[in-house]
Design a protein around this motif. Structure first.
Motif, PDB file in Angstrom:
ATOM      1  N   LYS B 215       0.843  -1.199   0.000  1.00 41.06           N
ATOM      2  CA  LYS B 215       0.000   0.000   0.000  1.00 41.06           C
ATOM      3  C   LYS B 215       0.882   1.254   0.000  1.00 41.06           C
ATOM      4  O   LYS B 215       0.609   2.220  -0.712  1.00 41.06           O
ATOM      5  CB  LYS B 215      -0.874  -0.036   1.263  1.00 41.06           C
ATOM      6  N   GLU B 219       0.905   4.139  -2.787  1.00 42.44           N
ATOM      7  CA  GLU B 219       0.676   5.545  -2.418  1.00 42.44           C
ATOM      8  C   GLU B 219       1.843   6.425  -2.874  1.00 42.44           C
ATOM      9  O   GLU B 219       1.635   7.548  -3.333  1.00 42.44           O
ATOM     10  CB  GLU B 219       0.455   5.663  -0.909  1.00 42.44           C
ATOM     11  N   GLU B 222       1.343   7.172  -6.357  1.00 39.48           N
ATOM     12  CA  GLU B 222       0.221   8.099  -6.574  1.00 39.48           C
ATOM     13  C   GLU B 222       0.569   9.527  -6.171  1.00 39.48           C
ATOM     14  O   GLU B 222       0.059  10.483  -6.746  1.00 39.48           O
ATOM     15  CB  GLU B 222      -0.998   7.632  -5.754  1.00 39.48           C
ATOM     16  N   ASN B 223       1.428   9.644  -5.151  1.00 40.30           N
ATOM     17  CA  ASN B 223       1.714  10.974  -4.597  1.00 40.30           C
ATOM     18  C   ASN B 223       2.962  11.619  -5.173  1.00 40.30           C
ATOM     19  O   ASN B 223       3.439  12.616  -4.647  1.00 40.30           O
ATOM     20  CB  ASN B 223       1.853  10.870  -3.070  1.00 40.30           C
TER      21      ASN B 223
END
Lengths: 382, 382
Positions: B215, B219, B222-223
């Motif tokens: 995860k 993330e 994505e960030n």
């Protein structure tokens, strides 16, 4: 082993993957074999040579096949990573969904993309293409068959426009759904990159990215000012490997998909056993049969006219009042698998039939008659 | 069809590809099947779930499998394209050829790579790892088994060092030659990315890139401040597809290698039929047998000690005075295919034996005895 027969299954007539022959599937079940083994090297080497034959590229020194594990989409990255430098102008001729996606891919690699869009079911006008060539873009891309619309772009004609109006521009043909099912004359048309995959006209399970690059394209990748982007997709890494295998020498950059290459080899041997023109004619005949029958049922097509309709697939509109859930499940009950619509603007209005590979060439199978009869039954026309 | 038996062939005991079972090869010969078909969706969905089970990742919400057409190498690009931004610091722990290549790949994506190199046959010292972590790099990579040296990195221990000295650092395990043959505890060790391929411990033909991302890694992708690099390899594109298939819904970004996924599914069902720990123990027992027998013949190994030697392969030095041409062709005559050396510094001094998958687990096959007897004969020790 020669008696291998594939399992019973529904007839797969979508625009890829397609039906595979028993020998191709058996080749895909080749026992564990080293990628550097004396058994495998000539299989890989000959596959490289035969790909040129399918694409009518005669001179070994003039074109470079590149076969690596991946999907057709990976071919877009091959163009972006090896040929595009940040700020390069690229013209994308758009005849559907796949033009949008190719453009998105090239922009990630820094291309300034000028999309020349056709209305749905049509191809860009000559005027719009010539206008786009005025800035002398580095690359122009053509989606040969956009499976979202079933439109066949007139690639030979477009290439001739490029040669006349911007001869330095590299011509990239997205031929995922046209290699071995539509006319492609790599040398004669002066193409620079042909991108394809195995699960369509070549009749091999999906998982192999198939690329043919001209000497000019390879030189452009070598002479770029900034480093190539990406690693796995790098031609600088792969071309020496391909040259070695073609010369009968083992070589390693990343492990090739050995079984898929055995399967491709089996398919290419079968395809090139006859002149490629005969195979293309068989696809044209299959397409004419399907389209004539559908026309007789009163159905319309997504492409605006027959001369810009693909020969390896048909995008056909539902009769007034019917949608996919009224037709596709009933065909599936009859063991016939066609594909739903894909192009957003018309997604509920049409469906798609694939007729590539054995389905088109081996008419004794009766695949096409089965599809047409199924459609007649489902539409209550029988 | 259940009686399919693969063709006779030489015993393949290299560090991948390996021997495949008949059911896996038959699955690779699955007839043409749409990637969106009701038959295929649960196969793909369950394969995604089972991969977590193999890697001991329990929570669906905590880790994301990503299965796409490609080779193991493509996993390096996945890390580079999705996690690296230009200027990011990455520590590469180098235990051989594959560390060099992984570093080269990440540099293309803009990483500032700090390679912590071990001497050939050894692993980096704790001190050198702790020192490299002082700058709090974004990523650290571990080659779990470097097939060029046969060295097994102590991944659990290294992960614990990272958790202590730089807990924000993402831990990437290059597990191409360790998934399903060496201990990997994704959750317990706190790994962020495991990269693999199918043709090694998983026992499936080559052509599938296998990735498990935490995860935290998803993330991080994505960030990121700058857009992800690459298109085909983009997690932003693929993760929704994987989630859809896992939820039983068809989805399309690029065509998955349908037949290879059927083959993977067959292998994963077999692997997870017993606790994964039993499979790893079987590999340890196979490795012990091979290494004990070779030791009894007076042979030395490339890894400096048994506790840092892989269980899925053995890198063994030739006896004084012998080289690859004296040994490998004679083994091939006995239908035994081992691999030559790969690490440049010692390339002529050793060869490599793979003992993964059915060769290690199904001891009734007698593969290991065949290899050892072949070596004894060739070395005149029998």
């Amino acid at each position: 082993m020669s008696e291998f027969k594939q399992a019973d299954h529904k007839l797969l007539v979508i625009p890829g993957p397609i039906e595979f022959s028993d020998p191709v599937l058996l080749a895909n079940a080749t026992p564990g074999t080293a990628h550097t083994s004396p058994a495998f090297i000539p299989i890989f080497g000959e596959s490289i040579k035969l790909l040129r034959k399918v694409l009518l590229s005669k001179e070994e020194s003039q074109s470079q096949p590149i076969l690596i594990a991946g999907s057709g989409t990976l071919g877009w990255d091959a163009v972006g990573a090896n040929l595009v430098e940040r700020g390069d102008e690229v013209v994308v001729l758009n005849t559907g969904y796949f033009g949008d996606s190719f453009a998105e891919c090239l922009e990630i690699y820094g291309a300034k993309v000028n999309q020349v869009k056709a209305e749905v079911g049509n191809v860009p006008t000559d005027e719009s293409i010539i206008e786009a060539l005025a800035t002398k873009p580095k690359i122009i891309t053509i989606t040969h068959v956009d499976t979202s619309t079933g439109v066949l772009s007139p690639a030979a004609h477009i290439a001739s426009l490029v040669k006349k109006h911007s001869p330095e521009t590299l011509i990239v043909l997205d031929a995922v759904c046209s290699v071995a099912s539509e006319d492609i004359k790599f040398d004669e048309w002066g193409l620079d990159v042909v991108i394809s995959a195995t699960q369509k006209g070549l009749g091999v399970p999906p998982g192999l990215s198939v690329v043919l690059a001209s000497k000019r394209a390879v030189e452009a990748s070598e002479n770029r000012k900034t480093p190539q982007q990406g690693y796995y997709i790098s031609w600088k890494k792969w071309i020496p490997i391909m040259k070695n295998y073609e010369a009968g020498k083992p070589s390693y950059f990343a492990t090739p998909p050995v079984q898929l290459i055995y399967a491709l080899h089996t398919a290419l041997k079968s395809i090139t056993a006859k002149p490629i023109s005969e195979r293309i004619e068989a696809h044209k005949a299959a397409s004419k049969y399907v389209k004539d029958e559908l026309t007789a049922l009163g159905l319309d097509f997504v492409p605006k006219s027959r001369d810009i309709a693909a020969n390896g697939m048909t995008a056909v509109r539902f009769p007034q009042g019917l949608k996919a859930p009224d037709v596709l499940p009933k065909l599936a009950e009859r063991d016939i698998v066609v594909a739903a619509g894909l192009h957003k603007a018309i997604v509920t209005e049409y469906f798609r039939i694939g007729h590539m590979g054995v389905t088109a060439v081996d008419r004794q199978r009766g695949d096409l008659e089965k599809v047409i009869n199924g459609i007649k039954e489902v539409l209550g026309k029988k």
